[in-house]
Each structure stands twice: as structure tokens, then as C-alpha cells.
Write a protein that holds these residues in place. Structure first.
Motif, PDB file in Angstrom:
ATOM      1  N   LEU A 282       0.811  -1.218   0.000  1.00  0.00           N
ATOM      2  CA  LEU A 282       0.000   0.000   0.000  1.00  0.00           C
ATOM      3  C   LEU A 282       0.846   1.270   0.000  1.00  0.00           C
ATOM      4  CD1 LEU A 282      -2.964  -0.489   2.463  1.00  0.00           C
ATOM      5  CD2 LEU A 282      -3.091   0.395   0.158  1.00  0.00           C
TER       6      LEU A 282
ATOM      7  N   LEU B  11       2.387   2.361   2.612  1.00  0.00           N
ATOM      8  CA  LEU B  11       2.326   3.005   3.931  1.00  0.00           C
ATOM      9  C   LEU B  11       3.710   3.072   4.555  1.00  0.00           C
ATOM     10  CD1 LEU B  11      -0.924   1.409   5.401  1.00  0.00           C
ATOM     11  CD2 LEU B  11      -0.612   3.716   4.524  1.00  0.00           C
TER      12      LEU B  11
ATOM     13  N   ARG C 114      -1.403   8.037  -4.664  1.00  0.00           N
ATOM     14  CA  ARG C 114      -2.816   8.114  -4.296  1.00  0.00           C
ATOM     15  C   ARG C 114      -3.667   7.411  -5.351  1.00  0.00           C
ATOM     16  NH1 ARG C 114      -3.626  13.885  -3.591  1.00  0.00           N
ATOM     17  NH2 ARG C 114      -1.833  13.677  -2.207  1.00  0.00           N
TER      18      ARG C 114
ATOM     19  N   ARG D 168      -3.398   3.732  -4.863  1.00  0.00           N
ATOM     20  CA  ARG D 168      -4.123   3.284  -3.672  1.00  0.00           C
ATOM     21  C   ARG D 168      -5.609   3.185  -3.931  1.00  0.00           C
ATOM     22  NH1 ARG D 168      -0.620   7.130   0.088  1.00  0.00           N
ATOM     23  NH2 ARG D 168       0.929   5.639   0.821  1.00  0.00           N
ATOM     24  N   LYS D 169      -6.112   4.028  -4.817  1.00  0.00           N
ATOM     25  CA  LYS D 169      -7.544   3.978  -5.101  1.00  0.00           C
ATOM     26  C   LYS D 169      -7.936   2.658  -5.759  1.00  0.00           C
ATOM     27  CE  LYS D 169      -8.195   8.952  -5.483  1.00  0.00           C
ATOM     28  NZ  LYS D 169      -8.476  10.046  -6.419  1.00  0.00           N
TER      29      LYS D 169
ATOM     30  N   PHE E  17      -7.891  -3.978   7.148  1.00  0.00           N
ATOM     31  CA  PHE E  17      -6.832  -3.988   8.155  1.00  0.00           C
ATOM     32  C   PHE E  17      -7.077  -5.070   9.194  1.00  0.00           C
ATOM     33  CE2 PHE E  17      -6.211   0.099   6.273  1.00  0.00           C
ATOM     34  CZ  PHE E  17      -4.859   0.339   6.408  1.00  0.00           C
TER      35      PHE E  17
ATOM     36  N   TYR F  43     -15.303   6.030   0.773  1.00  0.00           N
ATOM     37  CA  TYR F  43     -14.635   6.332  -0.500  1.00  0.00           C
ATOM     38  C   TYR F  43     -15.496   7.262  -1.351  1.00  0.00           C
ATOM     39  CZ  TYR F  43     -12.168   5.683  -4.878  1.00  0.00           C
ATOM     40  OH  TYR F  43     -11.472   5.908  -6.026  1.00  0.00           O
TER      41      TYR F  43
ATOM     42  N   HIS G 262     -14.326  10.863  -2.514  1.00  0.00           N
ATOM     43  CA  HIS G 262     -13.801  10.992  -3.870  1.00  0.00           C
ATOM     44  C   HIS G 262     -14.830  11.215  -4.963  1.00  0.00           C
ATOM     45  CE1 HIS G 262      -9.764  10.197  -2.601  1.00  0.00           C
ATOM     46  NE2 HIS G 262     -10.109   9.066  -2.038  1.00  0.00           N
TER      47      HIS G 262
ATOM     48  N   VAL H 132      -5.086   7.058   4.671  1.00  0.00           N
ATOM     49  CA  VAL H 132      -4.057   7.122   3.632  1.00  0.00           C
ATOM     50  C   VAL H 132      -4.338   6.067   2.569  1.00  0.00           C
ATOM     51  CG1 VAL H 132      -1.610   6.853   3.132  1.00  0.00           C
ATOM     52  CG2 VAL H 132      -2.334   8.057   5.185  1.00  0.00           C
ATOM     53  N   ALA H 133      -4.737   4.878   3.013  1.00  0.00           N
ATOM     54  CA  ALA H 133      -5.018   3.803   2.064  1.00  0.00           C
ATOM     55  C   ALA H 133      -6.170   4.178   1.137  1.00  0.00           C
ATOM     56  CB  ALA H 133      -5.339   2.508   2.816  1.00  0.00           C
ATOM     57  N   PHE H 134      -7.049   5.051   1.600  1.00  0.00           N
ATOM     58  CA  PHE H 134      -8.150   5.511   0.758  1.00  0.00           C
ATOM     59  C   PHE H 134      -7.738   6.671  -0.142  1.00  0.00           C
ATOM     60  CE2 PHE H 134     -11.161   3.257   3.498  1.00  0.00           C
ATOM     61  CZ  PHE H 134     -12.025   2.781   2.540  1.00  0.00           C
ATOM     62  N   GLY H 135      -6.454   6.972  -0.152  1.00  0.00           N
ATOM     63  CA  GLY H 135      -5.975   8.040  -1.020  1.00  0.00           C
ATOM     64  C   GLY H 135      -6.258   9.433  -0.461  1.00  0.00           C
ATOM     65  N   ILE H 136      -6.322   9.548   0.871  1.00  0.00           N
ATOM     66  CA  ILE H 136      -6.600  10.854   1.474  1.00  0.00           C
ATOM     67  C   ILE H 136      -5.378  11.323   2.249  1.00  0.00           C
ATOM     68  CG2 ILE H 136      -7.944  11.968   3.293  1.00  0.00           C
ATOM     69  CD1 ILE H 136     -10.188   9.995   2.263  1.00  0.00           C
ATOM     70  N   ASP H 137      -5.082  12.616   2.134  1.00  0.00           N
ATOM     71  CA  ASP H 137      -3.952  13.165   2.868  1.00  0.00           C
ATOM     72  C   ASP H 137      -4.423  13.583   4.261  1.00  0.00           C
ATOM     73  OD1 ASP H 137      -1.905  14.574   3.925  1.00  0.00           O
ATOM     74  OD2 ASP H 137      -1.547  15.847   2.194  1.00  0.00           O
TER      75      ASP H 137
END
Ligand SMILES: Nc1ncnc2c1ncn2[C@@H]1O[C@H](COP(=O)(O)OP(=O)(O)OP(=O)(O)O)[C@@H](O)[C@H]1O
Ligand SMILES: [Mg+2]
Lengths: 262, 262
Positions: free
Chosen positions: A48, A50, A74, A77-78, A84, A102, A106, B131-136
Motif C-alpha cells: 500500500l 504506507l 494516491r 491506492r484507489k 486492516f 470512498y 472521492h 491514507v489507504a483511501f488516497g486521502i492526505d
């Protein structure tokens, strides 16, 4: 497609992964097994982006996630859905908002539409939408939370890769059965590549045909069930020993039935 | 370990922390200039931070104003200069007491809240999930809180000033027997550009101090609940001390710049 090439990783000074290489093809399902602390979750975190590997490359759709800038990372990752190990649900958001996360973040969809899709997804993961949608994650049981986490990972713009970190650990057999069916259903219907981390041997055989055993940060085994059964590698024997005795039936039967999906 | 080593370690740690805090602040400021704005989050934080701190600020203002007025009125009475009480209170409250006390109250209430919240999210892997969802997470969590602070702290400082002047008025009129008109005209006497400038510039600077330190400590926390507790304590201590130090320098430096207006 996911490919790890000679990946090394360490937390501070403690080495965690040593020279890990494997490739997961498009629409392939792979199980990663191994004792606690062997580095399974770490592998998923690396995929990912991370964390960054100390050495080696991690390619997701031919792009090296360790070296991508924030923007392209990013985008990658989408495409990935991650469940988790502890669910990691947003505990100040309701179940509905978690599942629709999501879409909320987004897309410009209205809440009505997002709620409709969240309800459908909750149904898909086997939860009563009306009952849970307005609850907070804290008000759910462990198994329900796990399923919400899976739903959240799925309800994005069609993930092409799914990563599950111990989706069935600590669940009753019924919930485990549901989640395994769910993983298989997804895999069949949407032909996404998935990596399932688990140390439940029975579950492993039920979701994939290919198995990777990680032992103290190294790939100790990578191959089919048949090969796993024949494998005489000390580390693999060590890991499988308890199961060989107590779960002989499952081990053999699953092998014969070939319960995993094509 | 010798004392020298201890001092050395402490110093290294301090340098490391300061450097990290600096880079974090740069990133946070950089995140201000992004396309994505989390308006709802910002409004929510403004409410939580601003309205939520109102009672604290009002209480602080009343009692601090009265306490100081009481102490000064006794001293001034000795010189027969009780009529100057308003002037002294005006300067003391607007330039120093109001900004510093409100800043410290925010450091206690808001910095602790922010650090604990981010730390808890981090330890439950919710930040990773984001972060995994592409968010900062800096844009999503830190920026709204910073903006809310920068808007609310100056506003509450003004309220604190007003309440403290009112508290001092009570003492002036009922204890020191200064006439009401005398008191307010003395107060107005010192409501000049220089004082107001210093008095409003301080909370703006303090709000950045609190936001940077609180968010940084939250994101840098590790080690579960205990780590979050430590990070929260450190955040409050660091923010409070920094506010006092920065306050001194602003008074000192700005004072010499704008002497002509005082
Ligand atoms: N944040 C961290 N800081 C330092 N060390 C860590 C951290 N996270 C994991 N480790 C270490 O890295 C090693 C691998 O951890 P990882 O979580 O990948 O194990 P795992 O195979 O997923 O184990 P489990 O089956 O128990 O989930 C462990 O030895 C652990 O102590
Ligand atoms: Mg793990």
C-alpha cells in the motif's frame, strides 16, 4: 498485478523482512501464512505504500510504489482495497459513513445515493442494513466490524486488488464461513487479485490455491497445496506441525475436494 | 549514564524534535494551498474549538481581570493614582493578559484534544486507513483544525479582553471607588493602534503555535494508549511554554517597532 523484488525492510534497527520476492498475477488469489510476528502485515503495508522498503522494489501495476510521488501513489491506492487486521474503522463515523467513505471523499454523489449503495454493500457482506447503518462501530460485535471493514474496502470505484489482513481471526465458525464465502464470491465475480493473510490453515485452503509461508521475514515456501504437503523445509514443517496432527482431516479433505475457487 | 551524556541526549532529542516539528509545519502550511478544502470539517472544528471554549475563556477573563484590578488598585491607592486603574488594566489586559491567558487555556483544552484525537486515530490505524483511501490526513485533519484555531483564538481573545475589563470595572467601582466614567475613559485612552495591534497579533501567532505542536505531537505519537497519553502531556507542556516564550519576544520586538504608536 503485484510484484515484490528482493524486498528488505526494517523498523528502526530491527530487521523485519529479508529478501522477499513473489508475484501475484491479475485475478490470482494468494494466501500468505506464517507465525505471528513474521512480517505478514508488514508486507501488506509495503504494498500500500504506507511504509517504504529499505531495499528492493514493490511493483503494483508495474509502478514502483516505494518511489512514487504522493499524487501517483494516491491513484494506485484507489485501486487497492485493504481490510486492516483490526478493521481500522473510523470510530467517530457511523457504519453507513464508514462503508460509503470512498464515495463521500472521492465523488460528488449525494448522500441519498451513497446511502443506497452503502445499504446494498452491507447486504452484500451479510449485515442487516437497517439495523446497523446508523450505529457507531463501537456498538457492533467483532465479526460485524470485520464485515463492515470488508464492505468499506469494496465500496470504491471497483478495487482491482484486495488485501485482507487476517479477515477471520477471532471469529466464530459461522462468521468465518460467511467471510470466506464472501472473499471467494468477490474473487469469482469481479476477478480481482487478492492477497489473504491468515494463520488459520483451514481458511487458507478455502480461499486460494497458492500459498506463501513467511517465516521470520523470509519466504519459506511458495507454491500449491500439493507442494506444501510434500514440502520438507524445516521452517514450513515447523509452522505446519501443529496442524498436521490436529487437523489432518481438514488438511487431507480440502486437498482432495479442492475447495478453493478456480 | 553520566550527567554529560544525559544532557547530550536531551539536546540531541530536542534538536531532532525541533527539526521534525519544523518540517511538519512546512507541510501543514503547504497543505493550505491545495485544491481540496474540507469545509464541513473546518466548520465543525470552529464550533468545537470556539464555542466549546467560550465558558472557559469567560471564567478566565472575569477572575483574572478582577484579581489584577484588585492588586493594582491597592498599590495605586497608595500613590493617590486610583484614577489610572483603567489605563493600567487596559494595557495589561489587551497587550498581555488577554492573549496569554486565552492562549494558555487553548493550549490546555484544544491542544490536548487535538493531540489525543489524532494519537488515538493513529494507534487504531485509522490514519493508515485514511491514507489507504488516497486521502492526505494532513489536509483532512490538521488543516481544518489549524484554520479553526486561527479564526477562533483571536475572537475568543477579544471576548476574554472584554470580560476581563468588565471584571476589573467591578473592582474599580465597588472596591476602589473609582467612578464608572473615569474608569472607562481611562480604558479608552489606551485603546490605541499599537496596543490593539499587539493584542491581536499575538493570538494569531499563538494559534499557529498550538496547531503545529498539537497536530505534530498527535501524528508523531506511537506506542498505544500510553504513547498517546505522553504525546498529549508533551503537547500541552510544549505549547504552553512556547506561547510564553513567543509572547515575550513579540512584546519585546514588536514593541520597539511600533513604539511611535504607543
Ligand atoms: N510499528 C512498529 N514498530 C516497530 N516494530 C514493529 C512495528 N510493527 C511491527 N513491528 C515488528 O515487525 C515484525 C513483523 O510484524 P507484522 O505485524 O508484520 O507481523 P505479522 O506477521 O503480521 O504478525 P501477526 O500474525 O501477529 O499479525 C514484528 O516482529 C513486530 O515486532
Ligand atoms: Mg499481522
Amino acid at each position: 498485478m503485484i510484484e515484490l523484488r528482493h524486498v528488505h525492510f526494517a523498523y528502526d534497527t530491527q530487521p523485519v523482512l529479508r529478501d522477499v520476492s513473489f508475484l501475484v498475477d491479475d485475478s490470482e488469489a494468494v494466501v500468505i501464512m506464517g507465525p505471528s510476528g513474521s512480517g505478514k502485515s508488514t508486507i501488506l503495508r509495503l504494498i500500500l505504500g504506507l511504509d517504504c522498503p529499505r531495499e528492493g522494489e514493490i511493483l503494483v501495476d508495474h509502478k514502483d510504489v516505494g518511489r512514487l510521488g504522493r499524487g501517483p501513489l494516491r491513484e494506485i491506492r484507489k485501486k487497492i482495497g485493504m481490510v486492516f487486521q483490526d478493521g481500522a474503522l473510523f470510530d467517530s463515523l457511523t457504519v453507513g459513513e464508514n462503508v460509503g467513505y470512498y464515495l463521500i471523499e472521492h465523488t460528488k454523489l449525494k448522500w441519498d445515493e451513497i446511502e443506497r449503495r452503502a445499504r446494498a454493500m452491507l447486504g452484500f457482506v451479510g449485515l442487516e442494513a437497517d439495523e446497523v447503518i446508523d450505529k457507531l462501530p463501537d456498538q457492533l460485535s467483532g465479526g460485524m466490524r470485520r464485515r463492515v471493514a470488508i464492505g468499506r474496502a469494496l465500496l470504491s470505484t471497483e478495487p482491482q486488488i484486495m488485501l485482507y489482513d487476517e479477515p477471520t481471526t477471532g471469529l466464530d465458525p459461522y462468521a468465518t464461513h460467511n467471510i470466506i464465502n464472501l472473499i471467494n464470491k468477490l474473487h469469482r465475480e469481479r476477478s480481482i487479485s487478492s492477497i489473504v493473510v491468515t494463520h488459520q490453515i483451514a481458511d487458507a485452503f478455502a480461499v486460494a490455491k497458492r500459498f506463501i509461508v513467511i517465516y521470520r521475514g523470509e519466504v519459506a515456501f511458495d507454491g500449491s497445496l500439493e507442494e506444501l504437503r510434500e514440502c520438507r523445509d524445516e521452517r514450513v514443517e515447523d509452522f505446519l506441525a501443529p496442524f498436521r496432527a490436529s487437523m489432518k482431516g481438514v488438511f487431507e479433505r480440502k486437498f482432495v475436494d479442492g475447495a478453493a475457487p478456480e | 549514564m553520566t550527567v554529560l551524556q544525559l544532557v547530550n541526549n536531551w539536546f540531541k532529542n530536542f534538536a531532532y524534535e525541533t527539526q521534525n516539528l519544523f518540517f511538519f509545519s512546512l507541510r501543514l502550511v503547504g497543505a493550505f494551498f491545495s485544491r481540496r478544502w474540507y469545509v464541513t470539517e473546518t466548520m465543525e472544528q470552529m464550533y468545537l474549538i470556539g464555542v466549546g471554549s467560550l465558558y472557559l475563556v469567560v471564567l478566565t477573563g472575569i477572575f483574572a481581570g478582577q484579581g489584577f484590578a484588585f492588586a493594582f488598585s491597592v498599590e495605586l491607592a497608595d500613590f493617590g493614582a486610583k484614577n489610572y486603574l483603567g489605563r493600567i488594566m487596559s494595557i495589561a489586559i489587551i497587550r498581555e493578559l488577554g492573549p496569554v491567558l486565552t492562549g494558555l487555556m487553548f493550549a490546555a483544552r484544544v491542544a490536548a484534544g487535538i493531540t489525543a484525537e489524532i494519537g488515538a486515530m493513529k494507534s487504531a490505524h485509522q490514519i493508515d486507513a485514511m491514507v489507504a483511501f488516497g486521502i492526505d490526513p494532513i489536509k483532512k485533519i490538521a488543516v481544518p483544525r489549524t484554520i479553526a484555531l486561527v479564526i477562533m483564538l483571536p475572537m475568543l481573545t477579544i471576548i476574554c479582553d472584554a470580560i476581563a475589563l468588565l471584571g476589573a470595572w467591578v473592582i474599580a467601582v465597588f472596591v476602589a471607588h473609582v467612578t464608572s466614567t473615569m474608569y472607562w475613559s481611562a480604558v479608552r485612552d489606551r485603546l490605541i493602534f499599537g496596543n490593539l495591534f499587539i493584542g491581536l497579533m499575538k493570538p494569531v501567532v499563538f494559534s499557529f503555535v498550538i496547531a503545529f505542536i498539537a497536530c505534530y505531537k498527535g501524528f508523531a505519537s506511537k506506542g498505544g494508549t500510553k504513547g498517546v497519553g505522553q504525546a498529549t502531556t508533551q503537547s500541552v507542556v510544549m505549547a504552553s511554554i512556547t506561547i510564553l516564550i513567543v509572547n515575550f519576544f513579540i512584546t519585546r520586538v514588536v514593541f520597539s517597532w511600533i513604539k511611535g504608536y504607543l
